[in-house]
Design a protein around this motif. Sequence first.
Motif, mmCIF file in Angstrom:
data_model
loop_
_atom_site.group_PDB
_atom_site.id
_atom_site.type_symbol
_atom_site.label_atom_id
_atom_site.label_comp_id
_atom_site.label_asym_id
_atom_site.label_seq_id
_atom_site.Cartn_x
_atom_site.Cartn_y
_atom_site.Cartn_z
ATOM 1 N N GLU A 312 0.828 -1.197 0.000
ATOM 2 C CA GLU A 312 0.000 0.000 0.000
ATOM 3 C C GLU A 312 0.873 1.261 0.000
ATOM 4 O OE1 GLU A 312 -3.234 0.579 -0.199
ATOM 5 O OE2 GLU A 312 -3.655 -1.555 -0.494
ATOM 6 N N LYS A 313 1.972 1.215 0.744
ATOM 7 C CA LYS A 313 2.882 2.358 0.816
ATOM 8 C C LYS A 313 3.547 2.607 -0.532
ATOM 9 C CE LYS A 313 6.864 4.054 3.425
ATOM 10 N NZ LYS A 313 7.859 3.748 4.496
ATOM 11 N N MET A 314 4.000 1.529 -1.181
ATOM 12 C CA MET A 314 4.616 1.647 -2.498
ATOM 13 C C MET A 314 3.620 2.167 -3.528
ATOM 14 S SD MET A 314 7.816 0.831 -2.359
ATOM 15 C CE MET A 314 8.205 0.477 -4.074
ATOM 16 N N ARG A 315 2.348 1.691 -3.443
ATOM 17 C CA ARG A 315 1.330 2.157 -4.382
ATOM 18 C C ARG A 315 1.059 3.638 -4.188
ATOM 19 N NH1 ARG A 315 -2.280 -1.078 -2.981
ATOM 20 N NH2 ARG A 315 -1.815 -2.735 -4.477
ATOM 21 N N ALA A 316 1.001 4.075 -2.927
ATOM 22 C CA ALA A 316 0.742 5.480 -2.625
ATOM 23 C C ALA A 316 1.895 6.353 -3.123
ATOM 24 C CB ALA A 316 0.529 5.677 -1.134
ATOM 25 N N TYR A 318 3.926 5.635 -5.572
ATOM 26 C CA TYR A 318 3.894 5.631 -7.034
ATOM 27 C C TYR A 318 2.863 6.619 -7.568
ATOM 28 C CZ TYR A 318 3.245 3.883 -11.779
ATOM 29 O OH TYR A 318 3.129 3.779 -13.141
ATOM 30 N N GLU A 319 1.691 6.626 -6.910
ATOM 31 C CA GLU A 319 0.597 7.529 -7.353
ATOM 32 C C GLU A 319 0.977 8.996 -7.125
ATOM 33 O OE1 GLU A 319 -2.740 6.177 -5.158
ATOM 34 O OE2 GLU A 319 -3.155 4.451 -6.488
ATOM 35 N N GLN A 320 1.798 9.255 -6.114
ATOM 36 C CA GLN A 320 2.210 10.631 -5.832
ATOM 37 C C GLN A 320 3.431 11.047 -6.635
ATOM 38 O OE1 GLN A 320 2.813 10.725 -1.608
ATOM 39 N NE2 GLN A 320 0.648 10.267 -1.130
ATOM 40 N N GLY A 321 4.004 10.074 -7.376
ATOM 41 C CA GLY A 321 5.144 10.367 -8.228
ATOM 42 C C GLY A 321 6.458 10.449 -7.522
ATOM 43 N N THR A 322 6.517 9.866 -6.316
ATOM 44 C CA THR A 322 7.780 9.910 -5.559
ATOM 45 C C THR A 322 8.637 8.683 -5.767
ATOM 46 O OG1 THR A 322 6.636 8.970 -3.641
ATOM 47 C CG2 THR A 322 6.783 11.390 -3.773
ATOM 48 N N VAL A 323 8.161 7.741 -6.588
ATOM 49 C CA VAL A 323 8.942 6.537 -6.891
ATOM 50 C C VAL A 323 9.321 6.527 -8.348
ATOM 51 C CG1 VAL A 323 8.896 4.021 -6.976
ATOM 52 C CG2 VAL A 323 7.778 5.218 -5.099
#
Length: 323
Positions: A312-316, A318-323
Amino acid sequence: MELFRYKKPIPLMEKAKIFFVVSIVAVLASWVLMFTKGFNYGIDFAGGTLVQVKYEGKAPLDKVREAIKSSKVFEGASVNYFGSDDEIVIKVRTSSKKLGTDIGDEARQLLKDTGKFEIRRVDMVGPKVGSELREKGLMALVLAIAGILLYVSFRFEWRFAVASVMALVHDISIAMGAIVLFNVEVNLDILAALLTILGYSLNDTIIVFDRIREGLTTVKSSKLTDVIDESVTRTLSRTVLTSLTTFFVVLTLFAMGGEIIHGFSFTLLVGIIVGTYSSIFIASPLLMMMGFDVEKYRQKLAEKKKRELEKEKMRAMYEQGTV
């Protein structure tokens, strides 16, 4: 509102070994009966002919038996009352060669001097068809148990699955033992009752296992006996209420439903009692005997939850563009 309320868990697992020994003895006794005395197969499975006759007064059994002695079609037939003394059934195991005869007309002609009557039912099954029905009935039971094993393995874990299937084998064995002991005629109705017992018993077991699985995360104690005692106590009200309601309905069928569903309702009565008992005193203790570890299970749940949180943290991110 619950039927019963308990301030503290009932120590049911303290007597688990006693109940388990009693159940093993009952199952072994049932198997001994099945392999020694054997089943009383009806015409559905053994093949044969059944004629149901209703008289205006009391059925003259002796006259009927004397009348059918001269018939080759009814050679070796048995004649018995069917539910009341004004109704009888004539049963005979017949070969396929005799099935071309109009059994109803033959019976009507033979019994014309025994009183006023009507032929209410004529059933005929060839021996080959009966054998096929018997094999398919056994296959239906095996496939049902296999399907249940897969379902419970998917929903819970393998120890729960094995425990539930062993409880089902326990229920079916004792039900079949009762059928042999009381000489209940085995036909398609009995097969339907056995399949119904599978579903009813599994439903009871799933309810108990669901509460145990919930208790593994809510009960503070790390002892499996404490978890099972508290979980079973919580669901005891629901189990007793449901079982009693079903029992009284089937008991009414048994007492007032007539001879034609007597075997079906009797088998269900035994199945309801044994199924309710096994859900509490057989399925649950089997978890302990198979070495179910509460701490390992909780650790596995914690690791699973940790992985989900990381995803969930990785998905969040990714959606915020920080990954």
